[in-house]
Design an enzyme around this catalytic site. Structure first.
Site, short mmCIF file in Angstrom:
data_model
loop_
_atom_site.label_atom_id
_atom_site.label_comp_id
_atom_site.label_asym_id
_atom_site.label_seq_id
_atom_site.Cartn_x
_atom_site.Cartn_y
_atom_site.Cartn_z
N GLU A 206 -41.61 -38.44 -20.28
CA GLU A 206 -41.85 -39.76 -19.70
C GLU A 206 -43.34 -40.08 -19.66
O GLU A 206 -43.75 -41.22 -19.92
CB GLU A 206 -41.26 -39.84 -18.28
CG GLU A 206 -39.75 -39.70 -18.21
CD GLU A 206 -39.01 -40.90 -18.79
OE1 GLU A 206 -39.65 -41.88 -19.20
OE2 GLU A 206 -37.76 -40.83 -18.84
N ARG A 210 -44.83 -43.20 -22.00
CA ARG A 210 -45.27 -44.37 -21.25
C ARG A 210 -46.79 -44.41 -21.11
O ARG A 210 -47.42 -45.41 -21.46
CB ARG A 210 -44.62 -44.39 -19.87
CG ARG A 210 -43.10 -44.42 -19.91
CD ARG A 210 -42.51 -44.68 -18.54
NE ARG A 210 -41.10 -44.29 -18.48
CZ ARG A 210 -40.18 -44.92 -17.78
NH1 ARG A 210 -40.50 -45.98 -17.07
NH2 ARG A 210 -38.92 -44.51 -17.77
N ASP A 343 -30.82 -39.54 -27.80
CA ASP A 343 -31.15 -40.73 -28.57
C ASP A 343 -32.42 -40.63 -29.42
O ASP A 343 -32.39 -40.72 -30.65
CB ASP A 343 -31.22 -41.96 -27.65
CG ASP A 343 -32.07 -41.71 -26.39
OD1 ASP A 343 -32.61 -40.60 -26.23
OD2 ASP A 343 -32.17 -42.64 -25.57
N GLU A 512 -33.07 -51.79 -25.31
CA GLU A 512 -32.60 -51.28 -26.60
C GLU A 512 -31.96 -52.35 -27.49
O GLU A 512 -32.19 -52.38 -28.71
CB GLU A 512 -31.63 -50.11 -26.40
CG GLU A 512 -32.29 -48.83 -25.94
CD GLU A 512 -32.66 -48.84 -24.47
OE1 GLU A 512 -33.57 -48.06 -24.06
OE2 GLU A 512 -32.06 -49.63 -23.70
N THR A 599 -40.96 -44.67 -28.66
CA THR A 599 -39.69 -45.00 -28.00
C THR A 599 -39.88 -45.78 -26.70
O THR A 599 -38.91 -46.15 -26.05
CB THR A 599 -38.87 -43.71 -27.76
OG1 THR A 599 -37.51 -44.05 -27.49
CG2 THR A 599 -39.45 -42.90 -26.60
#
Length: 609
Positions: A206, A210, A343, A512, A599
């Site tokens: 994360e 980010r 994913d 998404e 992502t």
């Protein structure tokens, strides 16, 4: 002897040669060689003699004609005319170049108003929504990770690094929000280094996607007109990455630990000892780019060890379980899915390959092979159709390929249409890729699957009362059905195909689906993806906007008015609104053949761009 098929293998490599201009000599020679009578005539002396006379006569006609003076009114500009009114230009005129045919749908939906006032106005609406979201965050939660807009306060759920500030920074740059860039950039310069040195536990994945990704994208996009100089972002990124490297250095295998203590530069595994496959395999874009701009290879070296290691592990038709052990380096369990914890592994296979130069860099060919094999596995093992209307969806194998199939699809899986389309055309438009003969049969299969899956993802929105998708949907199949779990929109044509369980009805403002709509629009130029994106944006405006500022997640998308959850996730500013803004804008802004999005939607340049 059997006749050859109308389109043989050699025709596949013929490209668009039948639409190309050919020389008059080639036209003549090919015509003579392909006459139906050539076998009969050419096999005897008389036939050969007649062919010779024909060729000689045409040559004489061309050489012995009398040219009309240039000043004659009979002579048109640019054309040579001969006695008898025979024009050489007409005789040898090149056939018109016929473009490849479009299907009726493609022809009707071709967008000829890409930058028209309608889309400019809609893009402006998204920009205003971003400003509104930021104003709520700035007012009630500046410096916190996330805003709780109903409670009007901030909360630190991602390690206390001001995640919303960094996640939103490059979105503001792309939108040209100079004031917000100044505010966010000044906060980064004044506070983030200190935060990093004092804070405790953060999640490697994360924090990388980010914060590190946001800093690196800001570094690349910043011109220094607003906020600090670009090097400020790079220096903070290096300090953060140096501490995150402990996740790799502390592990006994190539698989990193999941949690890092920033102030100590130490790391440890998650409770239970396992790491998520998606998490350990979705930090490479960021670390690769940091090595490229810092000149220090250590970041890329450690991150790429993970993918090189996964290459050696056994897989199920390219598909992998969602857990992996940093202690043994092996996959754990049999659960295969493209939703949570699985994913972005598949997403990064193709994107890292593209980032490193694609076909121009043979060192990373194995990534493309892994991606190709995995997508074959998806088509064979995970793709099904719902009943009664036949929506194409991607399910799960909770107990591996030998267990039962589950018709469950997370909203997270809706990243896949965009990834499939990107993998097929490598960021080029479909039209250009076809014209340059760059699409294999498998690429076309993947592109078709991308469009089919995008339809299912959009119908997850359309089927609900709010027009917003649930976190998880199930699909009605011959083996699975449940009554009384519709989405609330009885007018939807797919009301009976999609099942939404009570525990799955929340919406977290996820990006998404709009991500895939953006990529598919850029690649296909089909305006339906823009219209669908606009419909989703309007639903966000109607049901998630909070009067005091900001937007909130929802508890139940099947009821109107929906109960609200009181959380504005960082990715609403970093991803959802960014993709919507780009969807309605010009293709020259962050072109897909020059950038890859991590992502968390932070664009990073492709090698040599």
């Amino acid at each position: 002897m059997s006749k050859s098929l109308p389109y043989s293998v050699k025709d596949v490599h013929y490209d668009n040669a039948k639409f190309r201009h050919r020389s008059p000599l080639k036209v003549l020679s090919q015509s003579l060689l392909t006459l139906n009578t050539k076998r009969d005539y050419a096999s005897c002396s008389t036939g050969k003699f007649l062919i010779l006379i024909l060729v000689f006569g045409i040559a004489c006609l061309m050489l012995m004609g009398t040219k009309i003076p240039n000043d004659s009114p009979l002579n048109e500009k640019g054309k040579v005319t001969f006695v008898g009114g025979l024009r050489l230009g007409r005789l040898l005129r090149k056939p018109p170049r016929i473009p490849p045919r479009l299907s009726p749908d493609e022809g009707q939906l071709k967008d000829n108003t890409t930058n028209g006032p309608k889309w400019a106005a809609r893009q402006q609406s998204v920009k205003e929504a971003f400003d509104y979201a930021w104003s709520g965050y700035r007012k009630f939660a500046m410096g916190y990770d996330e805003l709780m807009p109903i409670s009007q306060r901030g909360v630190d759920g991602l390690g206390g690094l001001g995640a919303t500030v960094v996640d939103a920074l490059d979105t503001a740059m792309i939108m040209g929000h100079g004031n917000i860039v100044s505010e966010a950039g000044s906060w980064v310069e004044a506070h983030l280094l200190e935060r990093i040195s004092l804070k405790g536990q953060v999640n490697l994945f994360e924090t990388t996607i980010r914060v590190l990704g946001g800093l690196l994208s800001a570094y690349h996009l910043s011109g220094g007109d607003h906020g600090p100089k670009p090097d400020v972002y790079l220096n903070v990124a290096k300090d953060l990455a140096d501490r995150l490297l402990s996740a790799f250095n502390s592990s006994p295998t190539a698989v990193p630990y999941s949690d890092v203590i920033l102030r100590e530069s130490t790391a440890h595994p998650a409770p239970g000892g396992m790491s998520s496959t998606a998490e350990v395999a979705s930090v490479q874009l960021e670390f690769n780019y940091l090595s490229a701009v810092s000149g220090d290879p250590k970041y890329s070296t450690e991150a790429m060890k993970v993918l090189a290691h996964i290459k050696t592990l056994p897989k199920t038709e390219g598909l992998v379980p969602i857990y992996i052990s940093p202690h043994s380096g092996e996959f754990v369990g049999d659960n295969i899915r493209l939703g949570s914890r699985g994913d972005s592994y598949y997403e990064y296979l193709i994107k890292v390959w593209l980032q490193q130069g694609g076909k121009m860099n043979g060192n990373f060919t194995y990534l493309h092979h892994m991606y190709t094999e995995a997508m074959k596995g998806v088509r064979h093992l995970l793709v099904r159709k719902s009943i009664p209307k036949g929506l194409v969806f991607v399910g799960e194998l909770p107990y591996g390929s030998k267990g039962e199939f589950s018709p469950k699809m997370d909203h997270l899986v809706c990243f896949l249409p965009g990834t499939l389309a990107l993998g097929a055309t490598k960021g080029l438009t479909k039209e250009k890729a076809l014209a340059e003969n760059l699409l294999s049969f498998e690429d076309l299969e993947n592109l078709k699957l991308a469009e089919d899956l995008a339809k299912a993802c959009f119908e997850m929105y359309e089927v609900t009362a709010t027009g917003l998708a649930p976190e998880i949907a199930y699909f009605h199949t011959e083996e699975y059905s449940e009554d009384g779990l519709e989405g609330g929109n009885k007018s939807s044509a797919y009301a009976k195909d999609i099942i939404i369980k009570h525990a799955d009805r929340h919406n977290l403002l996820r990006p998404e689906t709009v991500e895939s709509l953006f990529v598919l629009y850029r690649i296909t130029k089909d305006t339906k993806y823009r219209e669908q994106g606009w419909q989703i944006f309007q639903a966000f405006e109607k049901h998630t906007k909070v009067k005091s500022g900001g937007y909130t997640s929802l508890d139940d998308v099947t009821e109107v008015p929906p109960h609200r959850r009181d959380k504005m996730e960082t990715f609403f500013l970093g991803e959802t609104l960014k993709y919507l803004y780009l969807l309605f804008g010009d293709d020259s802004v962050i072109p897909l053949d020059k950038f890859v999005f991590n992502t968390e939607a932070h664009p990073l340049p492709i090698r040599n761009n």
